[in-house]
Design a protein around this motif. Structure first.
Motif, PDB file in Angstrom:
ATOM      1  N   HIS A 193       0.826  -1.212   0.000  1.00  0.00           N
ATOM      2  CA  HIS A 193       0.000   0.000   0.000  1.00  0.00           C
ATOM      3  C   HIS A 193       0.860   1.262   0.000  1.00  0.00           C
ATOM      4  O   HIS A 193       0.535   2.239  -0.688  1.00  0.00           O
ATOM      5  CB  HIS A 193      -0.924   0.013   1.220  1.00  0.00           C
ATOM      6  N   GLU A 194       1.956   1.230   0.720  1.00  0.00           N
ATOM      7  CA  GLU A 194       2.782   2.422   0.890  1.00  0.00           C
ATOM      8  C   GLU A 194       3.781   2.632  -0.246  1.00  0.00           C
ATOM      9  O   GLU A 194       4.163   3.768  -0.531  1.00  0.00           O
ATOM     10  CB  GLU A 194       3.548   2.345   2.221  1.00  0.00           C
ATOM     11  N   HIS A 195       4.225   1.542  -0.898  1.00  0.00           N
ATOM     12  CA  HIS A 195       5.360   1.666  -1.819  1.00  0.00           C
ATOM     13  C   HIS A 195       5.117   1.151  -3.236  1.00  0.00           C
ATOM     14  O   HIS A 195       5.956   1.388  -4.119  1.00  0.00           O
ATOM     15  CB  HIS A 195       6.574   0.915  -1.241  1.00  0.00           C
ATOM     16  N   ALA A 196       4.009   0.463  -3.482  1.00  0.00           N
ATOM     17  CA  ALA A 196       3.822  -0.179  -4.793  1.00  0.00           C
ATOM     18  C   ALA A 196       3.834   0.821  -5.941  1.00  0.00           C
ATOM     19  O   ALA A 196       4.435   0.563  -6.992  1.00  0.00           O
ATOM     20  CB  ALA A 196       2.519  -0.974  -4.801  1.00  0.00           C
ATOM     21  N   LEU A 197       3.202   1.967  -5.770  1.00  0.00           N
ATOM     22  CA  LEU A 197       3.089   2.910  -6.884  1.00  0.00           C
ATOM     23  C   LEU A 197       4.426   3.539  -7.250  1.00  0.00           C
ATOM     24  O   LEU A 197       4.644   3.905  -8.407  1.00  0.00           O
ATOM     25  CB  LEU A 197       2.075   4.011  -6.557  1.00  0.00           C
ATOM     26  N   ALA A 198       5.310   3.663  -6.276  1.00  0.00           N
ATOM     27  CA  ALA A 198       6.628   4.211  -6.571  1.00  0.00           C
ATOM     28  C   ALA A 198       7.404   3.278  -7.489  1.00  0.00           C
ATOM     29  O   ALA A 198       8.211   3.717  -8.313  1.00  0.00           O
ATOM     30  CB  ALA A 198       7.408   4.436  -5.272  1.00  0.00           C
ATOM     31  N   GLU A 199       7.135   1.982  -7.371  1.00  0.00           N
ATOM     32  CA  GLU A 199       7.832   1.014  -8.212  1.00  0.00           C
ATOM     33  C   GLU A 199       7.104   0.764  -9.527  1.00  0.00           C
ATOM     34  O   GLU A 199       7.722   0.625 -10.579  1.00  0.00           O
ATOM     35  CB  GLU A 199       7.983  -0.320  -7.468  1.00  0.00           C
ATOM     36  N   ASP A 200       5.770   0.729  -9.461  1.00  0.00           N
ATOM     37  CA  ASP A 200       4.989   0.379 -10.646  1.00  0.00           C
ATOM     38  C   ASP A 200       3.664   1.142 -10.628  1.00  0.00           C
ATOM     39  O   ASP A 200       2.670   0.667 -10.055  1.00  0.00           O
ATOM     40  CB  ASP A 200       4.729  -1.129 -10.670  1.00  0.00           C
ATOM     41  N   PRO A 201       3.603   2.325 -11.244  1.00  0.00           N
ATOM     42  CA  PRO A 201       2.377   3.136 -11.233  1.00  0.00           C
ATOM     43  C   PRO A 201       1.167   2.437 -11.844  1.00  0.00           C
ATOM     44  O   PRO A 201       0.028   2.796 -11.542  1.00  0.00           O
ATOM     45  CB  PRO A 201       2.770   4.370 -12.061  1.00  0.00           C
ATOM     46  N   SER A 202       1.405   1.430 -12.679  1.00  0.00           N
ATOM     47  CA  SER A 202       0.289   0.736 -13.315  1.00  0.00           C
ATOM     48  C   SER A 202      -0.536  -0.075 -12.314  1.00  0.00           C
ATOM     49  O   SER A 202      -1.621  -0.557 -12.652  1.00  0.00           O
ATOM     50  CB  SER A 202       0.794  -0.195 -14.421  1.00  0.00           C
ATOM     51  N   LEU A 203      -0.043  -0.209 -11.084  1.00  0.00           N
ATOM     52  CA  LEU A 203      -0.745  -0.973 -10.061  1.00  0.00           C
ATOM     53  C   LEU A 203      -1.760  -0.125  -9.294  1.00  0.00           C
ATOM     54  O   LEU A 203      -2.342  -0.597  -8.312  1.00  0.00           O
ATOM     55  CB  LEU A 203       0.256  -1.589  -9.076  1.00  0.00           C
TER      56      LEU A 203
END
Length: 250
Positions: free
Chosen positions: A31-41
């Protein structure tokens, strides 16, 4: 598959194996870090990931308290000046997963008073919660032109259907069905607000516009089916997935 996606899968597997603390740790990271690695998530983060988190919370109460803590933290961020549409979207999605529409309503009423410009930006996201708690008067204030809103929603469905037709790719059919499902839900919300306030003529106009604004007979038929029998679109999505699975096995 990205690392973030792998961590979400790991959280699910940990839950199924009864390793609840490990599952919660991975959900928190995702929840905290996924978008920083993969915005498509972005979509998965606020749908399937939260659904899995709630499944975990049913077996591990600490997971529910952790999710509520994130919601409370982000709520304070907004009220303390860190207001963004994205943050409100996170909060409303968490509240929806928790079955706590009242908290979304309470936050939106504060924005309506303190940060009216942000409230205007967030109104579409807040609408389901406003209807759920039956604050139809507040919902109506943010629906100045119901027919125009429905027409704008229909444009998105039309555009996606046209793009899908150009590609000729049937693998996009579930996405189109998802557009149809969401469109029907949005229209029902608008119409319910109008009807509950006694604006029957406006409700009739909005219902008609919902079908007339769609460009193809196939779309109109799909939306009409969903209006007549809510859940029919989900059934179509399941049937399509089963058909694709059978084709893959052959």
């Amino acid at each position: 598959m990205s690392q973030a996606h792998e961590i979400l899968e790991r959280a699910r597997n940990a839950r199924l194996a009864g390793k609840y603390e490990d599952a919660l740790r991975d959900h928190l990271w995702f929840h905290e870090h996924a978008l920083a690695e993969d915005p498509s998530l972005a979509g998965i983060r606020l749908s399937f990931a939260l659904r899995d988190w709630i499944y975990l919370a049913e077996q591990f109460p600490l997971a529910r308290r952790a999710l509520q803590a994130i919601r409370d933290r982000d709520t304070q961020r907004i009220l303390n000046g860190g207001a963004t549409l994205g943050l409100f979207q996170d909060i409303s999605a968490i509240n929806s997963a928790l079955g706590d529409d009242r908290s979304t309503h309470e936050l939106f009423t504060q924005l309506d008073t303190q940060l009216p410009e942000l409230a205007r930006d967030c109104a579409d996201l807040a609408l389901p919660a406003l209807v759920a708690v039956e604050d139809f008067a507040l919902a109506r204030r943010y629906l100045p032109d119901p027919v125009a809103r429905i027409t704008a929603l229909a444009t998105r469905v039309n555009d996606f259907a046209e793009e899908m037709a150009k590609r000729g790719n049937t693998s996009s059919a579930p996405q189109l069905l998802a557009f149809v499902l969401n469109y029907a839900k949005e229209v029902r919300l608008v119409v319910e607000v109008l009807r509950r306030l006694g604006e029957d003529e406006e409700a009739f106009k909005a219902s008609n516009a919902a079908l007339e604004a769609l460009k193809s007979d196939a779309l109109r038929d799909a939306v009409q089916r969903e209006f007549d029998k809510p859940g029919s679109t989900i059934a179509a999505m399941v049937a399509h997935a089963k058909a694709e699975g059978s084709a893959d096995k052959q």
